[in-house]
Design an enzyme around this catalytic site. Structure first.
Site, mmCIF file in Angstrom:
data_model
loop_
_atom_site.group_PDB
_atom_site.id
_atom_site.type_symbol
_atom_site.label_atom_id
_atom_site.label_comp_id
_atom_site.label_asym_id
_atom_site.label_seq_id
_atom_site.Cartn_x
_atom_site.Cartn_y
_atom_site.Cartn_z
ATOM 1 N N GLU A 123 -6.729 -4.661 3.052
ATOM 2 C CA GLU A 123 -7.513 -3.497 2.660
ATOM 3 C C GLU A 123 -8.331 -3.793 1.410
ATOM 4 O O GLU A 123 -7.928 -4.600 0.577
ATOM 5 C CB GLU A 123 -6.584 -2.305 2.383
ATOM 6 C CG GLU A 123 -5.855 -1.854 3.645
ATOM 7 C CD GLU A 123 -4.933 -0.681 3.413
ATOM 8 O OE1 GLU A 123 -4.813 0.142 4.324
ATOM 9 O OE2 GLU A 123 -4.316 -0.587 2.347
ATOM 10 N N CYS A 136 -12.094 -3.159 -5.362
ATOM 11 C CA CYS A 136 -10.726 -3.659 -5.489
ATOM 12 C C CYS A 136 -10.439 -4.458 -4.221
ATOM 13 O O CYS A 136 -10.485 -3.912 -3.122
ATOM 14 C CB CYS A 136 -9.780 -2.468 -5.630
ATOM 15 S SG CYS A 136 -8.036 -2.919 -5.693
ATOM 16 N N CYS A 143 2.149 -9.901 0.534
ATOM 17 C CA CYS A 143 2.401 -10.493 -0.781
ATOM 18 C C CYS A 143 3.831 -10.996 -0.810
ATOM 19 O O CYS A 143 4.719 -10.359 -0.248
ATOM 20 C CB CYS A 143 2.186 -9.448 -1.882
ATOM 21 S SG CYS A 143 2.343 -10.121 -3.563
ATOM 22 N N CYS A 147 7.747 -7.155 -5.582
ATOM 23 C CA CYS A 147 7.977 -6.105 -6.586
ATOM 24 C C CYS A 147 8.419 -4.839 -5.846
ATOM 25 O O CYS A 147 7.718 -4.367 -4.942
ATOM 26 C CB CYS A 147 6.710 -5.844 -7.395
ATOM 27 S SG CYS A 147 6.094 -7.337 -8.226
ATOM 28 N N CYS A 150 6.115 -1.664 -5.193
ATOM 29 C CA CYS A 150 4.773 -1.864 -4.631
ATOM 30 C C CYS A 150 4.857 -1.916 -3.108
ATOM 31 O O CYS A 150 5.681 -2.640 -2.546
ATOM 32 C CB CYS A 150 4.190 -3.169 -5.176
ATOM 33 S SG CYS A 150 2.647 -3.659 -4.379
ATOM 34 N N SER A 246 -5.708 -10.072 -11.580
ATOM 35 C CA SER A 246 -4.444 -9.443 -11.970
ATOM 36 C C SER A 246 -3.276 -10.247 -11.414
ATOM 37 O O SER A 246 -3.271 -10.602 -10.239
ATOM 38 C CB SER A 246 -4.409 -8.010 -11.420
ATOM 39 O OG SER A 246 -3.227 -7.353 -11.805
ATOM 40 N N CYS A 388 -3.443 2.253 -6.525
ATOM 41 C CA CYS A 388 -2.683 1.042 -6.871
ATOM 42 C C CYS A 388 -1.350 0.996 -6.163
ATOM 43 O O CYS A 388 -0.582 1.934 -6.199
ATOM 44 C CB CYS A 388 -2.369 1.015 -8.356
ATOM 45 S SG CYS A 388 -3.663 1.600 -9.385
#
Ligand code: SAH
Length: 397
Positions: A123, A136, A143, A147, A150, A246, A388
């Site tokens: 996305e 973004c 990933c 975490c 997330c 980031s 986020c």
């Protein structure tokens, strides 16, 4: 001071245990097809020459793609008709297909769900403000950093995106803006915004804050940064200073990035000032501790002269204690840094939520007492799961 720590750790450990195994791909395996955005200009010249075309065709194709966001060789009227198909096939293969588009904030926030050549889903989110447009972008499908707060971290890593797949997300946003499809936002006082008749705009900022850990896909992300920031025809000509990478804090990769001598902004997702809690919130902390991550960040700041952004998602009763604000403030005081507080976006099924307003205010106040600049991130795109940490395309095909 000590009361919250064991509680927080337990909560995280159980969330980790419940994480599903990484998705396997049903589609094709292998690499995405080669695209001109994977190559620098010399590589594009060589690829064009391989087709028996004069090498200046590489510049023509590049101007169309990076300057006018055209990706169909048939629309490139300065190319000989007979050459268009071969050039297009060789250098402009379709990479990402828009599967779904969602918008909110009166059309000024637009999320796109993309499907890759192999079915992988990623996305990107475009956010138009009065004075800038931020894209973004995702750097990986899924990933691997796990975490627990997330959404992307829950499903594991599917694969790295290619350089061109990253760049294509920005080019797609630029195309929408150039076509006037994203309404302008008037500045308060009526200055600077687009007139109702001319909504066209440009991508001014790119943040690697979509799906994935950019520094775990270092070579492709670095090449993408170059494509985004090199001037047309090499690239899109976005300012390096307007690009933010980031990271969870992969220390060797931060050091390597500093050595590239770029002017891109580094954002470090800290989320806790103490190793006890950060080991659970950002599991890679078990490898590189808070002090090591911050030292790498300060080296980055001194080499590049760029202020480092410290990302801190405020999670109610987990990391929003006054003592943690003080500890964070003391770690950052006097450094070239500012803190970006992100009210937690609860992910589906999460027992965590955003901090109470009073706790958030107190957190800000204590950081300011230490002289640390702090801002609270806006939460654009919440209704379309575009905010986020909510990008988890694979969970919602
Ligand atoms: N892997 C990179 C980019 C990820 S997303 C990184 O970790 O920095 C960008 C930011 O959103 C990171 O700071 C990430 O920690 C934060 N984030 C992830 N999930 C979130 C959530 N549910 N609420 C608020 N911020 C979140």
């Amino acid at each position: 001071m000590s009361a919250a720590r064991p509680l927080a750790s337990d909560a995280v450990v159980s969330a980790q245990a419940a994480r599903p195994v990484p998705l396997t791909l049903a589609g094709r395996r292998g690499r995405p097809p080669r695209h001109l955005a994977d190559l620098d200009l010399a590589g594009r010249r060589a690829a064009v020459a391989d087709l028996g075309e004069p090498s200046f065709r590489a510049v023509q194709l590049s101007r169309h793609f990076f300057g006018r966001y055209t990706e169909d060789a048939d629309d490139m009227s300065d190319l000989p008709r007979a050459s268009r198909a071969a050039l297009g096939q060789a250098l402009l293969p379709p990479l990402l297909t828009a599967e779904r588009e969602l918008s909110c904030d009166d059309g000024t926030t637009r999320k796109t769900l993309w499907r890759g050549f192999d079915g992988a889903l990623v996305e990107s989110v475009l956010m138009r403000y009065p004075d800038r447009v931020t894209m973004c972008v995702s750097s990986q499908a899924g990933c691997g950093m796990a975490c627990p707060f997330c959404a992307t971290g829950q499903a594991g890593l599917t694969r790295n995106l290619s350089t061109a797949e990253i760049v294509a997300q920005v080019v797609a946003g630029a195309r929408l803006l150039a076509a006037g499809e994203i309404p302008g936002v008037a500045l308060r006082g009526g200055q600077g915004g687009s007139s109702p008749r001319d909504n066209t705009g440009r991508v001014s900022n790119v943040v690697f804050m979509g799906m994935g850990e950019p520094l775990a896909n270092y070579a492709n992300v670095l090449a993408a940064v170059r494509r985004l920031t090199d001037p047309v025809p090499e690239g899109m000509g976005i300012s390096q200073r307007s690009v933010t990478v980031s990271t969870v804090g992969l220390v060797p990769a931060i050091t390597r990035l500093a050595a590239e001598r770029l002017s891109v902004t580094l954002a470090v997702s800290l989320h806790a000032p103490d190793d006890g809690l950060r080991d659970t919130l950002v599991p890679v902390n078990q490898r590189w501790k808070v002090a090591e991550v911050l030292n790498a960040a300060w080296d980055y700041a001194s080499v590049t002269g760029r202020r480092v952004s410290i990302e801190y998602a405020l999670i109610r009763d987990i990391n929003d204690h006054a003592w943690r604000a003080d500890l964070l403030g003391s770690l950052l005081a006097g450094r070239l840094a500012h803190v970006n507080l992100i009210p937690l976006n609860p992910t589906p099924g999460s027992k965590w939520t955003a901090s109470r307003p009073a706790a958030q205010r107190e957190f800000v106040r204590r950081l300011e007492t230490h002289g640390v600049p702090v801002t609270v991130r806006d939460t654009r795109g919440r209704e379309i799961d575009g905010a986020c940490g909510q990008l988890a395309a694979s969970a919602r095909p």
